[in-house]
Scaffold this active site. Sequence first.
Site, short mmCIF file in Angstrom:
data_model
loop_
_atom_site.label_atom_id
_atom_site.label_comp_id
_atom_site.label_asym_id
_atom_site.label_seq_id
_atom_site.Cartn_x
_atom_site.Cartn_y
_atom_site.Cartn_z
N PHE A 1 -1.59 0.94 -11.02
CA PHE A 1 -1.98 -0.46 -10.44
C PHE A 1 -3.15 -1.06 -11.09
O PHE A 1 -3.75 -2.02 -10.63
CB PHE A 1 -2.16 -0.56 -8.60
N ARG B 1 -16.73 1.64 -3.06
CA ARG B 1 -16.02 0.68 -2.09
C ARG B 1 -16.70 -0.60 -2.26
O ARG B 1 -17.72 -1.05 -2.56
CB ARG B 1 -16.59 1.16 -0.45
N LYS C 1 0.74 -1.35 0.07
CA LYS C 1 0.12 0.09 -0.06
C LYS C 1 0.88 1.12 0.13
O LYS C 1 1.76 1.52 1.01
CB LYS C 1 -1.11 0.11 1.16
N LYS D 1 -7.73 -3.52 2.28
CA LYS D 1 -6.29 -2.89 2.85
C LYS D 1 -6.05 -3.73 4.35
O LYS D 1 -6.87 -3.79 4.88
CB LYS D 1 -6.41 -1.46 2.95
#
Length: 374
Positions: A199, A269, A128, A275
Site C-alpha cells: 500500500f 506516527r 485495514k 485508522k
Amino acid sequence: MADIADGAKLELQGSGSKPYILKNTGGVYSCSCPAWRNQSIAIERRTCKHLRKVRGDAAEDARTGAAASGTGAAPAAKSAGKAKKAGASPDAAEAKEAKEAKDKAPPLLLAHSWETDVDLTDWWMSEKLDGVRAYWDGQRFWSRLGNEFFAPAWFTAGLPDFPLDGELFGGRKRFQRTVSIVRRQDRSDDWKELFFVAFDAPSVDAPFEKRLEHCRKWMEDAKPAYAKWHTHERCKGTPHLREELERVEGLGGEGLMLRKPGSRYEAGRSHTLLKVKSFKDDEARVVGHVAGAGRHKGRLGALEVELRNGKRFSVGTGLSDAEREAPPAIGTVITFRYQELSDDGVPRFPSYVGVRIDAAPFAAAPKAKSKARA
C-alpha cells in the site's frame, strides 16, 4: 547435525531426573528447560543449550537471527545473561532489549486513531487488513521491529528492488493462521496461503497518489504470483465512511485506513494516516494462566495480563479450544479488543485477538493497581 521434524518432539536428559522435551511446532522450536521458558522475547527467537546441542550452533544462529547480528547466541538470551552477571534487574534487561528493537526497526509510517475531529472528505480510504505488517527492503521482508520474515524465494519472485510497505495477509478472520505462517523459519509451502499486499512505496519521493500509482504499475507489469497492490477510493464524507466501515466489518474485516491526499511518507506516527474502527485494541503481556471451570475444566479459563502501565485484568473470551489447550506462554505479548476503559483505566469486555510477533517487549510496571475479570 540432527533436526526435529515438524510436529515431532525429542527427549533430552538434562542435569535433573526428568528429561527436557524439545519440540518443533510449525517451524517454531521450543524446550521445556527453564532457560528457554524464562526468556522474555518472542518464542520463535528463543534458543537454549539443548536446542543447540541437537541442531547445532549454526542452525540455531540462522534461525534466531543471531548470525546476522554477529552475536553467536540468541540476542535476548545473551543480553539477559549479561544483565544477570552485571546485577541488573530483569526489567532493565527488557527495557534495553526494547531500545535495541527500536533502533533496528524499519522506518515505517504509523497511524493515529480517528477521533471524529477531522473531516475525512476526499481522503483515500482502504480496508485495514488484519494481517502482519511487513516492510520489503528490495530483497527481504522485515517486521515492524526489524526481525526478518523468512519467505520462500518463489513467494518473493517478481517483487521490486525498491522498498514497499504492506501487509502479509491470509484473508479476513485468519489473523492467527497468518501469524503462525510468517513466524515459521523453514520457508514452508504454507506461504501459499498468503499474499503480500503493498500500500505504499516509502523510497519514492512524491505525494501519496504517485507512490500508490508506482505500486500499482509495478504489480500490473511484473504480475508477481503472491503480491498485489491495495486498492483505495476517495471518501465522500462521514456517511460514506460509516457505510464502508459497516460493510467491511460485516465481512469480518478489521476496519478502515484513511490517507491524507498529497501527504508524504514519514517515519513514525503521523496524523496523515488514520485508522477507523468500531472497537479499540491494545497490547498486554501475559502474566498468568487462570484455570478453567465448567466446560473449560482442565484447561485455560482466562489469561491474566498486564498493560504497560501496570493495570492487570483477565481476558477470557475470544480464545479457541486449541488456544485454551496450549495457551500463550508467560511473557508473551498479545493483542486484545475492548469497548472502552473503566473509570480506573481497566479495559471493559476485553476479547483475545492473538499473539503479537512484532510487538516490542516491555517491562512490567512497579505495581499493578487493579484487576478485573472478563
